[in-house]
Design an enzyme around this catalytic site. Sequence first.
Site, PDB file in Angstrom:
ATOM      1  N   ASP A 526       0.869  -1.188   0.000  1.00 20.32           N
ATOM      2  CA  ASP A 526       0.000   0.000   0.000  1.00 20.32           C
ATOM      3  C   ASP A 526       0.896   1.225   0.000  1.00 20.32           C
ATOM      4  O   ASP A 526       1.814   1.319   0.808  1.00 20.32           O
ATOM      5  CB  ASP A 526      -0.935   0.032   1.221  1.00 20.32           C
ATOM      6  N   SER A 641     -15.927  -4.345 -10.527  1.00 17.36           N
ATOM      7  CA  SER A 641     -16.920  -3.598  -9.764  1.00 17.36           C
ATOM      8  C   SER A 641     -18.239  -3.644 -10.528  1.00 17.36           C
ATOM      9  O   SER A 641     -18.257  -3.804 -11.768  1.00 17.36           O
ATOM     10  CB  SER A 641     -16.434  -2.155  -9.630  1.00 17.36           C
ATOM     11  N   TYR A 654     -13.578   4.717 -14.143  1.00 20.52           N
ATOM     12  CA  TYR A 654     -13.561   3.553 -13.246  1.00 20.52           C
ATOM     13  C   TYR A 654     -14.212   2.334 -13.915  1.00 20.52           C
ATOM     14  O   TYR A 654     -13.665   1.219 -13.881  1.00 20.52           O
ATOM     15  CB  TYR A 654     -14.315   3.958 -11.976  1.00 20.52           C
ATOM     16  N   LYS A 658     -12.350  -1.087 -14.737  1.00 19.24           N
ATOM     17  CA  LYS A 658     -12.787  -2.293 -14.021  1.00 19.24           C
ATOM     18  C   LYS A 658     -13.200  -3.403 -14.984  1.00 19.24           C
ATOM     19  O   LYS A 658     -12.947  -4.582 -14.724  1.00 19.24           O
ATOM     20  CB  LYS A 658     -13.941  -1.949 -13.069  1.00 19.24           C
ATOM     21  N   ALA A 686     -18.686  -3.674  -0.294  1.00 19.57           N
ATOM     22  CA  ALA A 686     -18.306  -3.611   1.117  1.00 19.57           C
ATOM     23  C   ALA A 686     -18.159  -2.167   1.553  1.00 19.57           C
ATOM     24  O   ALA A 686     -17.886  -1.278   0.741  1.00 19.57           O
ATOM     25  CB  ALA A 686     -16.984  -4.347   1.340  1.00 19.57           C
TER      26      ALA A 686
HETATM   27  P1  NAD Z   1      -9.852   1.396  -0.010  1.00 23.19           P
HETATM   28  O1  NAD Z   1      -9.682   2.778  -0.482  1.00 23.19           O
HETATM   29  O2  NAD Z   1     -10.207   1.180   1.409  1.00 23.19           O
HETATM   30  O3  NAD Z   1      -8.578   0.551  -0.328  1.00 23.19           O
HETATM   31  C1  NAD Z   1      -7.823   0.749  -1.490  1.00 23.19           C
HETATM   32  C2  NAD Z   1      -6.375   0.756  -1.068  1.00 23.19           C
HETATM   33  O4  NAD Z   1      -5.564   0.841  -2.227  1.00 23.19           O
HETATM   34  C3  NAD Z   1      -6.016   1.962  -0.192  1.00 23.19           C
HETATM   35  O5  NAD Z   1      -5.444   1.518   1.014  1.00 23.19           O
HETATM   36  C4  NAD Z   1      -5.025   2.751  -1.044  1.00 23.19           C
HETATM   37  O6  NAD Z   1      -4.014   3.375  -0.268  1.00 23.19           O
HETATM   38  C5  NAD Z   1      -4.461   1.703  -1.928  1.00 23.19           C
HETATM   39  N1  NAD Z   1      -3.935   2.230  -3.158  1.00 23.19           N
HETATM   40  C6  NAD Z   1      -4.495   3.183  -3.961  1.00 23.19           C
HETATM   41  N2  NAD Z   1      -3.703   3.427  -4.999  1.00 23.19           N
HETATM   42  C7  NAD Z   1      -2.611   2.648  -4.872  1.00 23.19           C
HETATM   43  C8  NAD Z   1      -1.435   2.490  -5.650  1.00 23.19           C
HETATM   44  N3  NAD Z   1      -1.252   3.163  -6.761  1.00 23.19           N
HETATM   45  N4  NAD Z   1      -0.525   1.586  -5.237  1.00 23.19           N
HETATM   46  C9  NAD Z   1      -0.709   0.888  -4.103  1.00 23.19           C
HETATM   47  N5  NAD Z   1      -1.806   1.040  -3.316  1.00 23.19           N
HETATM   48  C10 NAD Z   1      -2.736   1.900  -3.706  1.00 23.19           C
HETATM   49  O7  NAD Z   1     -10.966   0.734  -0.941  1.00 23.19           O
HETATM   50  P2  NAD Z   1     -11.705  -0.689  -0.931  1.00 23.19           P
HETATM   51  O8  NAD Z   1     -13.175  -0.445  -0.929  1.00 23.19           O
HETATM   52  O9  NAD Z   1     -11.137  -1.571   0.065  1.00 23.19           O
HETATM   53  O10 NAD Z   1     -11.428  -1.190  -2.392  1.00 23.19           O
HETATM   54  C11 NAD Z   1     -10.576  -2.248  -2.715  1.00 23.19           C
HETATM   55  C12 NAD Z   1     -10.802  -2.636  -4.166  1.00 23.19           C
HETATM   56  O11 NAD Z   1     -12.154  -3.101  -4.329  1.00 23.19           O
HETATM   57  C13 NAD Z   1     -10.656  -1.520  -5.155  1.00 23.19           C
HETATM   58  O12 NAD Z   1     -10.067  -2.014  -6.328  1.00 23.19           O
HETATM   59  C14 NAD Z   1     -12.066  -1.101  -5.475  1.00 23.19           C
HETATM   60  O13 NAD Z   1     -12.194  -0.504  -6.732  1.00 23.19           O
HETATM   61  C15 NAD Z   1     -12.776  -2.406  -5.407  1.00 23.19           C
HETATM   62  N6  NAD Z   1     -14.207  -2.315  -5.134  1.00 23.19           N
HETATM   63  C16 NAD Z   1     -14.667  -2.010  -3.909  1.00 23.19           C
HETATM   64  C17 NAD Z   1     -16.016  -1.949  -3.692  1.00 23.19           C
HETATM   65  C18 NAD Z   1     -16.553  -1.697  -2.345  1.00 23.19           C
HETATM   66  O14 NAD Z   1     -17.785  -1.839  -2.181  1.00 23.19           O
HETATM   67  N7  NAD Z   1     -15.738  -1.354  -1.389  1.00 23.19           N
HETATM   68  C19 NAD Z   1     -16.910  -2.174  -4.736  1.00 23.19           C
HETATM   69  C20 NAD Z   1     -16.403  -2.498  -5.986  1.00 23.19           C
HETATM   70  C21 NAD Z   1     -15.052  -2.584  -6.161  1.00 23.19           C
END
Ligand code: NAD
Length: 915
Positions: A526, A641, A654, A658, A686
């Site tokens: 991260d 997503s 996005y 995705k 989530a």
């Molecule tokens: P989050 O923001 O809590 O976690 C994403 C993490 O990625 C962060 O800790 C951030 O620091 C890190 N990050 C961002 N850019 C980075 C980079 N260039 N290099 C290294 N680390 C980097 O978000 P989340 O909800 O936990 O999402 C995780 C994944 O799930 C993402 O790909 C998101 O698009 C996908 N997603 C999440 C949801 C949801 O409901 N939460 C829905 C669809 C997709």
Amino acid sequence: MIGITSYGTYIPRLRLDRMAIFQSMGWFAPAIMMVAQGERSMCNWDEDSITMAVTAARDCLIGKDKSTVDALYLASTTLPFADRQNAGIVSTALNLRDEIITTDFTASQRVGTTAMVTALDAIKGGDRKNILVAASDRRETKSAYFYEMWYGDGAAAIMLGNTDVIAEYKGSYSLSYDFVDHYRGRLNKYDYVWEERWARDEGYSKIIPQAIQGVLDQAGLKIDQVDKLVYPCFFKAEHKKIAKKLGAKPEQVMDNLHEVCGETGCAHALVMLTDALEKAKPGQRLIVAGFGQGCNALLFEVTDNITKLAPRSGFTGAMNNKQSIDNYPKFMKFRDIIETEMGIRAEAPTQIAMTTLWRKRKMLLGLVGGKCRECGTQQFPKMDICVNPNCNAHHSQDDHEFADIPAKINSYTGDLLAVSIDPPHKYGMVQFEGGGRFMADFTDCELEDLQVGLPVQMVFRRRLEDKERGFSAYFWKATPVPGAAEILNRVKYDDQVAIITGAGGGLGRIYALELARRGAKIVVNDLGGSRDGSGGGSTSAADVVVNEIKELGGEAVANYDNVATVEGGENIVKSAIDTFGRVDIVINNAGILRDKSFTKMTPENWKAVLDVHLNGAYHVTRPAFTHMKAQGYGRIIMTTSAAGLYGNFGQTNYSAAKLALVGLMNTLKIEGAKYNIKINTVAPLAASRLTEDIMPPDLFAKMKPEFVAPMVLYLASDKCDESGAIFNAGMGYYNRAAFYTGPGIALGKGKEPPTPEDIKANWDAINEMEGAQEVSDANAAIVALISPPDPKPKKSAAADDASPEAASTLTPKDVFDKMPDQFKKDAAAGVDVVFQYVISGSNGGDWYVTVKDQTCDVQAGKADQATCTLKMKDSDFVDMVSGKLNPMQAFTSGKLAISGDVMKSQLIEKLFSMK
Ligand code: NAD
């Protein structure tokens, strides 16, 4: 000091729900409802009093030296042999010494306790030091009877001796009356039972208290100086009344086990005693009483040694190892209450040669094989020559017992043709730890329970019953070790290394913690940073998660690289290799958001999001893939997503990124297939900082990332064979999302380009999704496109299209006869192929078509060398050539099988005009 030195319990694994008896037979005997609570234990078809006694005795012998046993007393009223010592079979199965006394105690329900008193008297007399008492019963009753409800099957074994005593014998008191509450005539299968009220009032209620009071008086004790009273009595009210009569409180009385197994005949006092011993504390006093033509009451005082007893299955283990069933006909079949047709194979001779049984008694009854004195190789059966090819010593084998050696399944099968009372007949190769194997029958399991590598244990069972001569033959079978399948099937990642990008928070953090809990070593990547990816990276997010993993006792390393760069991706993989030496799992999870409606979507925001999500996955996966290929194993997870799969306002960047990950997966699954690299995609839902402002607050609270993690963990495990699939996961709900392709329509006969008007006229058919299929890869999609599926396109006003010819009377032979006429010479320039057709059905046959030098030759029979072979049913073939069956659908549904050069088969459409 003399007394009890060990104990063991056996209750058959099968437990019949008593309501199943009522449900089947309540119409006939409604009153049985009164006692239809709980379950009764029932023997498997291959169990009887002897096999149960052996199992209870093995449990009792755990931690004991078998060679010190001086006598074996077997108590039962349901022994298979009236004149062949049953105890001798048990003793041989246990591999006890030959120089001991063995005897059967039978013909009364109190023989279990009689055998104990007799054993204690012998030990007191000093002639014998250790006597093993095994009591076991499998009583039969007529169907739909109270006693069918009350009775259960089971066994217990008690070792009595003068060393390491766990419960000191303080005396006994016996009464002998010829009181006949029930009896079983010598040639009868079932008990004849006298009036219950009389049995209760004159028998149980008077005789049991009299015997217990007798032993109390003899020892000078009052009832409140005894901690536990053990006395079987299946009449619930009477069981309580006896305690009241003695002045005992309800908590002093051991449960009669009606609800959990039923009364196990003459074994029941001993079964209940093992329950009491398992719960007893040093210093406590127990009285055990056995009723039947009188009563024996024995008094014991528990010693400190009870805390030192070796672990065993015991009463709790026997109770817990259970399979509840509600199949009453199965119960009746297993007990020979109903006769089923077993087929002529079941009539094969079953006579056992006593000579062989005597000579091979150790092998057959004791599961004794050999161990080579020269090289230590174990083998079953024992032979004159050692099986070790480097040894091959002669006459070098010592007896070696296999029954207690841990074993695993090497192979197995379920055979529906073999004769079996509980089909399919299950058998396979069992491999013993340390060497030795044999073809074993599997029992106490379903076919679905078996798997290669599953730990099994050996159990002594009835191999066959020669009903004509009244002979039961025994041997050893294998059964799954209780709980072993759960352990074997546990999803775990021992010695595996997982890279999780963006694991400093949100979903990635939970994946990291859960994977670490199950043994994986984690690279927590991260770069920190804000939700939109702006701002300088911070190391703290990854560090916090690494510390959390270490606190759990796991192994992890932090990595702060940016996935959006080539070097970042390479460094992340390098940190896995440098720290842990390999990489097995990649979870592409890092993500940012930069939402704007499309006209406001700047190139910078567009690029930033694609860089992290799409390019990030490429940067990390590519170097990891190289390692995975080399090691022949890998699991990769893409994170898509709902926005990408289905669209979402303001997220063009996005959504594009995705869904592009799905495209990346689709091709990578093909490239990874032969290296056991599986790639799947998860669309999570989530609560996280990426979703906090999109979700209503109450919903947000229910959306823990922990509900997404199980799907990701499974896809990341070696248990997962899936590749190339997309799964939605969130809030405990999981489903699959997929691309389906409709059957569609061919227009313009593949010759003329159709007009836009044709497209309009056939819009419904083009949109048709009934019969839609998933397409495995681009080649399969091309095959679908070049196979004209629909013979009846709608005509546009401008088009002049011929109607397809009727095909109802066509046979495959007609088709092949006409084929040379339909050959399109011009399309065959440079083509050199032989199509072999294998057509099944009444109009079927073999034909082959040779296309060479722009000529076509059709012959019946088999070609010497075919380019490809097409196999089909005659009717399907006619349907296909007359356009009723889409070739692609025929292929994907299995109606058309193509072997050889599959791609060349697509030339057929080009070379022949079949309509
Ligand atoms: P989050 O923001 O809590 O976690 C994403 C993490 O990625 C962060 O800790 C951030 O620091 C890190 N990050 C961002 N850019 C980075 C980079 N260039 N290099 C290294 N680390 C980097 O978000 P989340 O909800 O936990 O999402 C995780 C994944 O799930 C993402 O790909 C998101 O698009 C996908 N997603 C999440 C949801 C949801 O409901 N939460 C829905 C669809 C997709």
